[in-house]
Scaffold this motif. Structure first.
Motif, PDB file in Angstrom:
ATOM      1  N   UNK B 160       0.802  -1.357   0.159  1.00  0.00           N
ATOM      2  CA  UNK B 160       0.003   0.032   0.007  1.00  0.00           C
ATOM      3  C   UNK B 160       0.604   1.209  -0.071  1.00  0.00           C
ATOM      4  N   UNK B 161       0.121   2.106  -0.882  1.00  0.00           N
ATOM      5  CA  UNK B 161       1.195   3.116  -0.347  1.00  0.00           C
ATOM      6  C   UNK B 161       0.505   4.257   0.065  1.00  0.00           C
ATOM      7  N   UNK B 162       1.368   4.816   0.986  1.00  0.00           N
ATOM      8  CA  UNK B 162       0.493   5.516   2.023  1.00  0.00           C
ATOM      9  C   UNK B 162       1.155   6.902   2.609  1.00  0.00           C
ATOM     10  N   UNK B 167      -2.673   7.536   4.881  1.00  0.00           N
ATOM     11  CA  UNK B 167      -3.472   7.766   4.031  1.00  0.00           C
ATOM     12  C   UNK B 167      -3.268   6.491   3.559  1.00  0.00           C
ATOM     13  N   UNK B 168      -4.503   5.883   2.773  1.00  0.00           N
ATOM     14  CA  UNK B 168      -3.782   5.240   1.569  1.00  0.00           C
ATOM     15  C   UNK B 168      -4.061   5.869   0.522  1.00  0.00           C
ATOM     16  N   UNK B 169      -3.578   6.100  -0.845  1.00  0.00           N
ATOM     17  CA  UNK B 169      -3.049   6.656  -1.605  1.00  0.00           C
ATOM     18  C   UNK B 169      -3.428   5.845  -3.189  1.00  0.00           C
ATOM     19  N   UNK B 170      -2.776   4.086  -3.229  1.00  0.00           N
ATOM     20  CA  UNK B 170      -2.715   3.737  -3.892  1.00  0.00           C
ATOM     21  C   UNK B 170      -1.838   2.308  -3.855  1.00  0.00           C
ATOM     22  N   UNK B 171      -1.769   1.326  -5.030  1.00  0.00           N
ATOM     23  CA  UNK B 171      -0.731   0.396  -4.219  1.00  0.00           C
ATOM     24  C   UNK B 171       1.064   0.651  -5.161  1.00  0.00           C
ATOM     25  N   UNK B 172       1.371  -1.307  -5.123  1.00  0.00           N
ATOM     26  CA  UNK B 172       2.730  -1.111  -5.963  1.00  0.00           C
ATOM     27  C   UNK B 172       2.906  -2.547  -5.926  1.00  0.00           C
ATOM     28  N   UNK B 173       2.360  -3.320  -7.205  1.00  0.00           N
ATOM     29  CA  UNK B 173       2.785  -4.555  -7.094  1.00  0.00           C
ATOM     30  C   UNK B 173       3.893  -5.113  -8.062  1.00  0.00           C
ATOM     31  N   UNK B 188      -4.700   5.830  -6.033  1.00  0.00           N
ATOM     32  CA  UNK B 188      -5.790   6.190  -6.877  1.00  0.00           C
ATOM     33  C   UNK B 188      -5.909   7.033  -5.079  1.00  0.00           C
ATOM     34  N   UNK B 189      -5.789   8.462  -5.060  1.00  0.00           N
ATOM     35  CA  UNK B 189      -5.620   9.201  -4.368  1.00  0.00           C
ATOM     36  C   UNK B 189      -5.056   9.831  -5.079  1.00  0.00           C
ATOM     37  N   UNK B 190      -5.601  10.848  -3.872  1.00  0.00           N
ATOM     38  CA  UNK B 190      -4.134  12.517  -4.788  1.00  0.00           C
ATOM     39  C   UNK B 190      -5.003  13.342  -4.988  1.00  0.00           C
ATOM     40  N   UNK B 191      -4.563  14.291  -5.862  1.00  0.00           N
ATOM     41  CA  UNK B 191      -5.056  15.767  -6.452  1.00  0.00           C
ATOM     42  C   UNK B 191      -5.027  16.248  -7.319  1.00  0.00           C
ATOM     43  N   UNK B 192      -6.042  15.546  -8.254  1.00  0.00           N
ATOM     44  CA  UNK B 192      -5.779  15.825 -10.130  1.00  0.00           C
ATOM     45  C   UNK B 192      -4.689  16.923 -10.181  1.00  0.00           C
ATOM     46  N   UNK B 193      -4.003  16.036 -11.503  1.00  0.00           N
ATOM     47  CA  UNK B 193      -3.288  17.918 -11.832  1.00  0.00           C
ATOM     48  C   UNK B 193      -1.698  17.884 -10.783  1.00  0.00           C
TER      49      UNK B 193
END
Lengths: 196, 248
Positions: B160-162, B167-173, B188-193
């Motif tokens: 999990x990217x935290x 806060x979990x904002x994604x994953x790395x596989x 999956x998280x973060x602010x666009x741009x």
């Protein structure tokens, strides 16, 4: 209309590559990304939801098995996958003829392919879809209807003839001439086709 | 070549409606007739180009899960960790795996972003005719009730990217392709741009910057990078602070 560079295709291709090597997230994302288009085409051709689901699943599995044959320089993943789907659906229908005439369904199909869609898909898919529809809109209405029925509806020329109430020879001419005009337009790079 | 088939037969073949002896006979003719072959290629290309116009229809619930279960081996069941992920399991015949496509490395390179290094840059230039320094990320599709949410990491797959506050904002596989071990980074998280530098840290403390990515509003944002043996993946903001990290 914006062009579709190969680099944009690569994002889809990366998911296909990930699915091919057994990456679960890539496979899940790939299926979710394309399932609407795949099922939509299967349903358009079979006009049978149960058979369309079987066809769609088979097409996805075929894509996974054939991932090594995909060439990013030749076509987008969407086009490649839909070609697999169409062939699978045509084969399924051929073994189950006659299919329901589906007059209302075909009416809806013609209506849906005559206007720009509101797709909850990636930008590159929207562009590709809008481009295909824009090319169809450049044909005469009669040619466009014949091409949509034959290509997306999976109808034979005889079925197009019966549905449009035109002689068989006229149906074939409309389909053939429509396809030739489309090919010419794509080859000429109209509407921003990027083959390079 | 004399005695060309009737043009209607070529049209029927391009539409997939020719079968049996007629198809076989036409195939024989096409193998030696460039003119008819060109006609077929032209019509077939037009058919393919039109397919994208198909109206989208969501399949029944459970469709994606059924597809994933039909893959051999089912992708749900693949061990999520370790550099061998994606390789055939011991004892499983190689032929049961799909052939790893030659373009895997190119596809991976195409989503590497800036500063990927020589290998990725060369593959991109030779295979794809050049690409922007910052790639448009892959984006997820729709979700069906009862199916996994493609915008969320699958259970037990990847690290999990935290962010610093947890806060979990994604994953790395970890994954694998012809280019060798790869990392699939999904945000999956973060602010666009927002733009982030992807930095890999190895066990010996060495760091390697492999791309600079701009977050799209379409989720998840996905990238594939060549894995040099990273232990930690960091996403660094323009200010130089680590926005999020994953320990592999």
């Amino acid at each position: 209309m914006p062009r579709l560079p190969r680099a944009d295709r690569a994002a889809d291709a990366a998911l296909l590559a990930g699915m091919a090597v057994g990456d679960p997230q890539a496979a899940s994302a790939f299926v979710h990304r394309f399932q609407g288009a795949v099922f939509g085409l299967a349903l358009s051709i079979t006009r049978d939801p149960g058979l369309a689901e079987d066809v769609s699943q088979e097409a996805m599995v075929k894509a996974w098995r054939a991932a090594g044959t995909y060439d990013v320089r030749r076509a987008s993943v969407l086009t490649w996958l839909l070609t697999i789907t169409r062939n699978t659906a045509i084969d399924a229908v051929r073994s189950r003829r006659p299919v329901p005439t589906g007059e209302e369904f075909l009416d809806q199909l013609l209506e849906d392919t005559s206007r720009a869609p509101d797709l909850a898909e990636s930008a590159v898919h929207r562009l590709e879809t809008e481009r295909a529809i824009a090319h169809l809109q450049r044909l005469s209405p009669e040619q466009a209807r014949a091409v949509v029925l034959a290509v997306i509806g999976g109808c034979t020329a005889a079925e197009v003839s019966a549905r449009e109430r035109i002689p068989l020879g006229t149906a074939k001419t409309r389909i053939r001439d429509g396809l030739r005009r489309l090919r010419t337009a794509y080859a000429a790079g109209e509407l921003g086709v990027d083959h390079g | 070549m004399a005695d060309h088939p009737h043009p209607d037969l070529v049209l029927d073949l391009s539409l997939g409606h020719l079968a049996g002896p007629q198809r076989d006979a036409l195939a024989d003719h096409l193998s030696g007739c460039l003119a008819c072959r060109a006609e077929l290629d032209e019509l077939s290309a037009a058919v393919e180009s039109t397919l994208a116009a198909v109206p989208r229809t969501e399949p029944p619930p459970g469709f994606a899960a059924s597809v994933l279960d039909r893959l051999d081996p089912p992708v749900h069941a693949i061990a999520p960790r370790g550099p061998e992920q994606g390789r055939p399991e011991q004892g499983r015949p190689e032929r049961q795996r799909p052939r790893v496509p030659a373009w895997v490395g190119m596809a991976a390179a195409a989503v590497l972003g800036l500063g990927v290094g020589t290998v990725g840059t060369l593959a991109l230039g030779e295979g794809l005719g050049g690409a922007p320094g910052t790639e448009v990320p892959a984006a997820g599709g729709g979700q069906r009730p009862g199916e996994p949410d493609p915008t969320q990491p699958l259970p037990a797959t990847g690290a999990t990217l935290t962010t610093e506050d947890g806060t979990a904002v994604g994953t790395v596989s970890r994954s694998y392709g012809e280019a060798g071990p790869m990392l699939v980074v999904e945000i999956t998280g973060g602010e666009p741009g927002r733009t982030y530098l992807c930095r890999l840290r190895m066990a010996d403390g060495a760091a390697e910057d492999v791309g600079r990515w701009n977050l799209s509003p379409e989720r998840p944002n996905s990238w594939v990078v060549v894995d040099p043996g990273a232990e930690v993946v960091e996403l660094v903001s323009d200010s130089g602070n680590v926005w999020s990290s994953a320990i592999l």
